[in-house]
Structure formats: structure tokens, C-alpha cells
Design a protein around this motif. Structure first.
Motif, PDB file in Angstrom:
ATOM      1  N   UNK A  35      -7.414   9.844-102.329  1.00 44.46           N
ATOM      2  CA  UNK A  35      -8.620  10.494-101.845  1.00 44.46           C
ATOM      3  C   UNK A  35      -9.734  10.315-102.871  1.00 44.46           C
ATOM      4  N   UNK A  36     -10.971  10.607-102.436  1.00 47.05           N
ATOM      5  CA  UNK A  36     -12.142  10.337-103.270  1.00 47.05           C
ATOM      6  C   UNK A  36     -12.552  11.542-104.095  1.00 47.05           C
ATOM      7  N   UNK A  37     -13.199  11.288-105.220  1.00 50.88           N
ATOM      8  CA  UNK A  37     -13.778  12.354-106.031  1.00 50.88           C
ATOM      9  C   UNK A  37     -15.259  12.528-105.752  1.00 50.88           C
ATOM     10  N   UNK A  38     -15.833  11.674-104.923  1.00 48.23           N
ATOM     11  CA  UNK A  38     -17.215  11.867-104.502  1.00 48.23           C
ATOM     12  C   UNK A  38     -17.426  11.202-103.158  1.00 48.23           C
ATOM     13  N   UNK A  39     -18.669  11.246-102.651  1.00 40.19           N
ATOM     14  CA  UNK A  39     -18.960  10.726-101.320  1.00 40.19           C
ATOM     15  C   UNK A  39     -19.277   9.244-101.332  1.00 40.19           C
ATOM     16  N   UNK A  40     -19.135   8.584-102.474  1.00 41.06           N
ATOM     17  CA  UNK A  40     -19.576   7.204-102.565  1.00 41.06           C
ATOM     18  C   UNK A  40     -18.411   6.242-102.721  1.00 41.06           C
ATOM     19  N   UNK A  41     -17.190   6.715-102.545  1.00 47.22           N
ATOM     20  CA  UNK A  41     -16.038   5.843-102.660  1.00 47.22           C
ATOM     21  C   UNK A  41     -16.011   4.850-101.511  1.00 47.22           C
ATOM     22  N   UNK A  42     -15.516   3.626-101.748  1.00 44.62           N
ATOM     23  CA  UNK A  42     -15.310   2.721-100.640  1.00 44.62           C
ATOM     24  C   UNK A  42     -14.231   3.247 -99.716  1.00 44.62           C
ATOM     25  N   UNK A  57      -7.379  19.831-101.449  1.00 50.29           N
ATOM     26  CA  UNK A  57      -7.970  18.766-102.250  1.00 50.29           C
ATOM     27  C   UNK A  57      -9.476  18.937-102.369  1.00 50.29           C
ATOM     28  N   UNK A  58     -10.121  19.252-101.253  1.00 48.78           N
ATOM     29  CA  UNK A  58     -11.568  19.473-101.266  1.00 48.78           C
ATOM     30  C   UNK A  58     -11.925  20.610-102.217  1.00 48.78           C
ATOM     31  N   UNK A  59     -11.139  21.678-102.182  1.00 45.26           N
ATOM     32  CA  UNK A  59     -11.401  22.819-103.079  1.00 45.26           C
ATOM     33  C   UNK A  59     -11.248  22.419-104.544  1.00 45.26           C
ATOM     34  N   UNK A  60     -10.182  21.661-104.845  1.00 37.71           N
ATOM     35  CA  UNK A  60      -9.947  21.256-106.225  1.00 37.71           C
ATOM     36  C   UNK A  60     -11.032  20.299-106.706  1.00 37.71           C
ATOM     37  N   UNK A  61     -11.402  19.334-105.848  1.00 38.55           N
ATOM     38  CA  UNK A  61     -12.454  18.387-106.217  1.00 38.55           C
ATOM     39  C   UNK A  61     -13.786  19.115-106.391  1.00 38.55           C
ATOM     40  N   UNK A  62     -14.032  20.108-105.539  1.00 38.49           N
ATOM     41  CA  UNK A  62     -15.271  20.878-105.638  1.00 38.49           C
ATOM     42  C   UNK A  62     -15.345  21.609-106.966  1.00 38.49           C
ATOM     43  N   UNK A  63     -14.260  22.267-107.346  1.00 33.86           N
ATOM     44  CA  UNK A  63     -14.227  22.966-108.634  1.00 33.86           C
ATOM     45  C   UNK A  63     -14.450  22.002-109.788  1.00 33.86           C
ATOM     46  N   UNK A  64     -13.747  20.864-109.733  1.00 41.74           N
ATOM     47  CA  UNK A  64     -13.862  19.873-110.800  1.00 41.74           C
ATOM     48  C   UNK A  64     -15.272  19.313-110.888  1.00 41.74           C
ATOM     49  N   UNK A  69     -20.474  18.893-113.517  1.00 41.85           N
ATOM     50  CA  UNK A  69     -21.926  18.796-113.377  1.00 41.85           C
ATOM     51  C   UNK A  69     -22.636  19.773-114.310  1.00 41.85           C
ATOM     52  N   UNK A  70     -22.118  20.976-114.400  1.00 37.11           N
ATOM     53  CA  UNK A  70     -22.736  21.988-115.262  1.00 37.11           C
ATOM     54  C   UNK A  70     -22.709  21.550-116.719  1.00 37.11           C
ATOM     55  N   UNK A  71     -21.606  20.906-117.123  1.00 46.90           N
ATOM     56  CA  UNK A  71     -21.443  20.523-118.527  1.00 46.90           C
ATOM     57  C   UNK A  71     -22.300  19.319-118.888  1.00 46.90           C
ATOM     58  N   UNK A  72     -22.294  18.277-118.057  1.00 46.62           N
ATOM     59  CA  UNK A  72     -22.971  17.033-118.432  1.00 46.62           C
ATOM     60  C   UNK A  72     -24.443  17.020-118.046  1.00 46.62           C
ATOM     61  N   UNK A 323     -17.181  10.799-110.719  1.00 47.99           N
ATOM     62  CA  UNK A 323     -18.145  11.905-110.750  1.00 47.99           C
ATOM     63  C   UNK A 323     -19.437  11.536-111.473  1.00 47.99           C
ATOM     64  N   UNK A 324     -19.385  10.484-112.290  1.00 51.31           N
ATOM     65  CA  UNK A 324     -20.565  10.052-113.032  1.00 51.31           C
ATOM     66  C   UNK A 324     -21.140   8.754-112.485  1.00 51.31           C
ATOM     67  N   UNK A 325     -20.677   8.355-111.320  1.00 51.04           N
ATOM     68  CA  UNK A 325     -21.111   7.068-110.769  1.00 51.04           C
ATOM     69  C   UNK A 325     -22.624   7.014-110.557  1.00 51.04           C
ATOM     70  N   UNK A 326     -23.200   8.051-109.968  1.00 48.04           N
ATOM     71  CA  UNK A 326     -24.641   8.051-109.722  1.00 48.04           C
ATOM     72  C   UNK A 326     -25.427   8.123-111.033  1.00 48.04           C
ATOM     73  N   UNK A 327     -24.896   8.857-112.012  1.00 43.61           N
ATOM     74  CA  UNK A 327     -25.563   8.925-113.316  1.00 43.61           C
ATOM     75  C   UNK A 327     -25.570   7.539-113.977  1.00 43.61           C
TER      76      UNK A 327
END
Length: 511
Positions: A35-42, A57-64, A69-72, A323-327
Motif C-alpha cells: 500500500x502507499x504512504x501518499x497519494x502519488x504512488x504509482x 492502514x489509513x489510520x496508521x499512515x495518517x498518524x505517521x 509533517x509537523x517535524x519537518x 512522505x517527502x516526495x513532494x518536498x
């Protein structure tokens, strides 16, 4: 500023212990991919999960994702969501919104009045008010519980004695005490509303803004704690995902293998060199290649820099960096812009000499002009560079004239304009060299640190030193955080790529 519509989720106290999990071998099938960690996975990186597993999974990915995001992202905050007025979703939401308030008005205007919707609204308002309180505000909490006792209000409604205007005024006075200064004006405007339905409507909207303010206040106070514990938290959350899907590191493994191969394979122009894309699915044969063994740290840092040249059409992005792909895409875009800017400035200086460029005022003006005209570079590079060349040549002409030097001849002016316009081509010699040196600088920043790298700044980039240094800090901080979180996984993967018999980890003395 980045936008997000979710509130911060607290750490799960029953988290599993973290640790590196050995990835599957690169040759394994890519079917049933993770499964994906963001909406931009192929699409190839999605797996069909059960509904329960998907929700978890969605809940865990959301928390992560939110914690990361808050940290970086120091500018991270929650902002009011405004749907486009002409969008289908916006029209539907507006219709439903208006229908609710019209229904409430009909109920309160009926004889006898119907308080069903009003009670539901007051119940939700009470919950929002309680959520705005700090832990120490027990007196105010008890006051709200007493004033908005839903059982008592229900009894009053049954006897047609529910005083909606009085309750609305009480809520309004409470909001004045609780709201942040930025909401004072919005709350004060509500005081002039006499219609009970319109007042409740306004109260509900402003309460939503106040709730958003509280979320941002929580984020601000939570950030130091998350920064202190983010590495362990993110690693634990990722391990929980990896436990459910062991193939979650497949693309990361491919990425590191390809990086190791590229570090030791001769130039592709050589007819004897094997294709790195063909070798990217299996660990390199160091003995056969007779290659000098790179350190695992060097492989990782080289891989980080290669992310700024990622071809999303043919390559699957490493899962550990999704999670840092867009950055990273934003850093890549800024790096390309700086490459063009430095190329323009170098060409311009070669024609005008150091006299003009030793003046900070002239250099800053040329930078501002070039940056402004480059905003259209990506869609129309040739047209953008025509504008840049014309304006830069004019500024040089005026600048030389102002300091009492001879203006450029028509031949030199034509040559200057031609060389500037040629920068639009990727294969342009000046642009290629600047691009290589810029990426080399970022790699040096990872290996040697920012301070040492700034002391030994690459030649030709001095005109953009301030801008490139700022980008370097951003890139290094992001990659070092990633390295801290995922180092056990990288070490486990690289242990299989670099043979243990030869893998005496070397201190990096030079890049």
C-alpha cells in the motif's frame, strides 16, 4: 504554506517495538505490491486489502504522515478549507448547508416550535466548547456542563420552554472569553445579529475557526515533543506497516542497488559497460566488475542526491521517502531554477567583466530581473530566455554606461544574447557544468556537513552562494532526518548489497 484538513492524532501507547526487518530479495515478484504512504504512488504499488485492514492502514499512515509533517515542516498549520464555488462538491455542500439552516428556521417558526435540530446543534456546540478548554480550566468546564445540560434542555424543549436566544447569547459570551485575539472581530460581529437562526449559524462558523485555532495551538506545543521523539515514533509506525506488508521495502532495495551499481559501473558510453537499468534488479558482482567497494554511507548519500533527478515514469519511488516526495520535487525545481540563474549570471559576467558584478546593487537587480522573467521557464523555456537575454543585455549596457565604461559592441551584444538564449537547452555547456557542481555541492553537504562545505564553495557558484546554501540546509535537514529514522532498514539492505567479507565501513575522506 502547506494546508491540511486533519487534526493531530496522539501517539498510540500500545505501539510495537521497532526494529529493522530484512527486505525481500529484489528478484521477487512485484505483484501484490504494498500500500502507499501518499497519494502519488504509482498504481503498481497498491495492494487490495480487506476493509478492516485498509481502515487500519489509513489510520496508521495518517498518524505517521501528520507527525512527520509537523517535524519537518516548520510552517505546518491547519487552515480553513474553502471549496471552489463552481465545483460540484462545492455546490452540493452549499445546498446541504443551506437546507439544514432553512429546516432549522422552519422548525423554530412552527407552532408549537420543534426543537429537534436545535438540540442536536446545541449538543455539537457544547462538544466544541469543551474541546477548546485547557486541562486546568475545570471551573469553566463545570459551568458549561451545567449551562448546556442536554437532559435539562431536552425537558425544556418538551415543555416548549427552551430559550434559544438566551442560550445563543450565553454561548456568544463564552466564545468572547475563549477565542484567540485573531477571532475577536468575528465574534464581535455576531453580537449585532438578532435573528436566532442567523446567530446560531454565525456561532457555528466561528466555533469551527476557533477549533482550528486550538488544533494549531496544539501543534505548536506538540512540535518540541515530536521533534524529540519523532525518530523512534516514525520508525515504530513504519515497522507496524512493514509487519502487515513485508514487501514494503522492495522499491527502496531497488533504489539502493541501482545507486551502488551506478557508483562503480563505467560510463554508459563505454561499449563494454553493462546497462545499469539491467543490473538494477540484482546486487552488483563486485569481483567480476573488479570495482572498488563504496561505503554504505556513500551509497545512501549518492542515492539521496539521485532523488533530485528521479524519473517517475520509469522508476518507482523508494517507500521510505514517499512522505517527502513532494518536498524533494520542490527542491529539485528550486535547484533547476538556481542552475539557470547561475548560468545567466556567469555568461553576463564574462561579457561585462568584474566591475559591474562587484557592485552588490547591480548583481541583486540582475538576479531579481532574471528570477521574475524565469517564472515562465518551465512551460516555455525558449521564450523565457529570449526575454531574459534582452533585459540582461540592456541592464549590462546601462550599467557599463553608468560607470563610465564602453558599452558592448553590436557583435558582442549579439553574442551575449545568443549565449543567454542557448541556456534554454539542457545540453548547454555552462548549464551542464553548473548543474553538476550544484549537485556535487549538495552531496558534499551531506558528507562533510554544511559549515565545511560552505568554506570550500565550488567555483562558478559564488554568485548564488546565499540561495544555494539555503537550499542545501533544507535538503540536508530533510535527508538526515530520513537517515535517522530508516537507518536500520538501510543498513540491513546494504548489508546484502555490499559483501560482508569486503565491507569494512570506511570513513569518507573525500567525495
Amino acid at each position: 504554506m502547506p494546508k491540511i484538513e486533519k487534526t493531530v492524532l496522539q501517539n498510540d501507547p500500545n505501539e510495537a517495538e521497532s526494529g529493522a526487518r530484512k527486505p525481500k530479495t529484489p528478484g521477487q515478484s512485484q505483484e501484490n505490491k504494498s500500500f502507499c504512504l501518499d497519494d502519488h504512488c504509482p498504481e503498481s504499488q497498491h495492494e487490495v486489502l480487506s476493509v478492516t485492514d485498509l481502515i487500519e492502514t489509513v489510520n496508521e499512515v495518517s498518524k505517521l504522515s501528520i507527525a512527520h509533517e509537523i517535524v519537518v515542516n516548520q510552517d505546518f498549520y491547519v487552515e480553513e478549507s474553502v471549496l471552489p464555488p463552481n465545483s460540484l462538491e462545492g455546490r452540493i455542500m452549499e445546498m446541504m448547508y443551506n437546507a439544514f439552516w432553512d429546516h432549522l428556521e422552519d422548525q423554530l417558526s412552527s407552532i408549537p416550535p420543534d426543537f429537534t435540530c436545535a438540540l442536536e446543534l446545541l449538543k455539537e456546540v457544547k462538544e466544541i466548547l469543551l474541546s477548546l478548554l485547557l486541562p486546568r480550566q475545570n471551573y469553566l468546564r463545570n459551568e458549561i456542563e451545567e449551562a448546556l445540560d442536554m437532559d435539562l434542555l431536552k425537558q425544556e424543549a418538551e415543555h416548549e420552554a427552551l430559550d434559544v436566544p438566551h442560550l445563543s447569547n450565553y454561548i456568544l459570551n463564552l466564545m468572547i472569553r475563549l477565542c484567540a485575539p485573531v477571532r475577536d472581530e468575528a465574534v464581535q460581529k455576531l453580537e449585532s445579529i438578532t435573528d436566532p437562526v442567523q446567530l446560531l449559524k454565525g456561532i457555528f462558523h466561528v466555533l469551527g475557526l476557533m477549533k482550528m485555532d486550538m488544533v494549531n495551538y496544539t501543534i505548536q506545543n506538540l512540535r518540541p515533543y515530536l521533534q524529540e521523539h519523532s525518530v523512534q515514533y516514525e520508525r515504530t509506525k513504519f515497522q507496524q506497516l512493514l509487519n502487515k506488508q513485508p514487501s514494503l521495502l522492495d522499491c527502496t532495495t531497488k533504489w539502493l542497488i541501482k545507486t551502488a551499481v551506478d557508483l562503480t559501473t563505467p560510463s554508459p558510453s563505454s561499449p563494454e559497460s553493462p546497462s545499469s537499468s539491467r543490473m538494477a534488479c540484482s546486487p552488483p558482482n563486485w569481483a567480476a566488475n573488479n570495482s572498488e567497494l563504496p561505503s554504505s554511507t556513500m551509497v545512501l548519500y549518492e542515492g539521496y542526491v539521485n532523488l533530485l533527478l528521479w524519473d517517475s515514469d520509469i522508476e518507482e519511488f523508494p517507500e521510505t521517502l514517499l512522505m517527502d516526495r513532494m518536498r524533494l520535487r520542490e527542491i529539485e525545481s528550486q535547484l533547476n531554477q538556481l542552475t539557470i540563474l547561475a548560468s545567466v549570471l556567469l555568461v553576463a559576467r564574462s561579457f561585462s567583466g568584474n566591475t559591474l558584478f562587484s557592485t552588490p546593487k547591480f548583481l541583486d537587480k540582475l538576479k531579481c530581473i532574471t528570477k521574475a522573467l524565469m517564472e515562465e521557464f518551465n512551460p516555455r523555456p525558449e521564450e523565457a530566455m529570449v526575454s531574459v537575454s534582452e533585459q540582461v543585455s540592456y541592464e549590462i549596457h546601462q550599467g557599463l554606461k553608468n560607470v563610465g565604461l564602453n558599452a558592448l559592441s553590436s557583435e558582442k551584444t549579439a553574442s551575449l544574447i545568443g549565449q543567454l538564449q542557448n541556456i534554454a537547452k539542457k545540453e548547454n555547456c555552462v548549464r551542464s557544468i553548473i548543474d553538476q557542481r550544484s549537485r556535487f555541492f549538495l552531496k558534499c553537504c551531506l558528507v562533510h556537513g554544511m559549515q565545511e562545505s560552505l568554506l570550500d564553495f565550488p567555483g562558478g557558484l559564488i554568485l548564488i552562494k546565499e540561495e544555494l546554501a539555503e537550499l542545501g540546509w533544507k535538503f540536508v535537514n530533510l535527508m538526515h532526518h530520513n537517515q535517522q529514522v530508516f537507518s536500520p532498514y538501510y543498513e540491513e539492505i546494504l548489508k546484502d548489497i555490499i559483501p560482508p567479507a569486503q565491507a569494512q565501513e570506511k570513513e569518507v575522506e573525500s567525495v
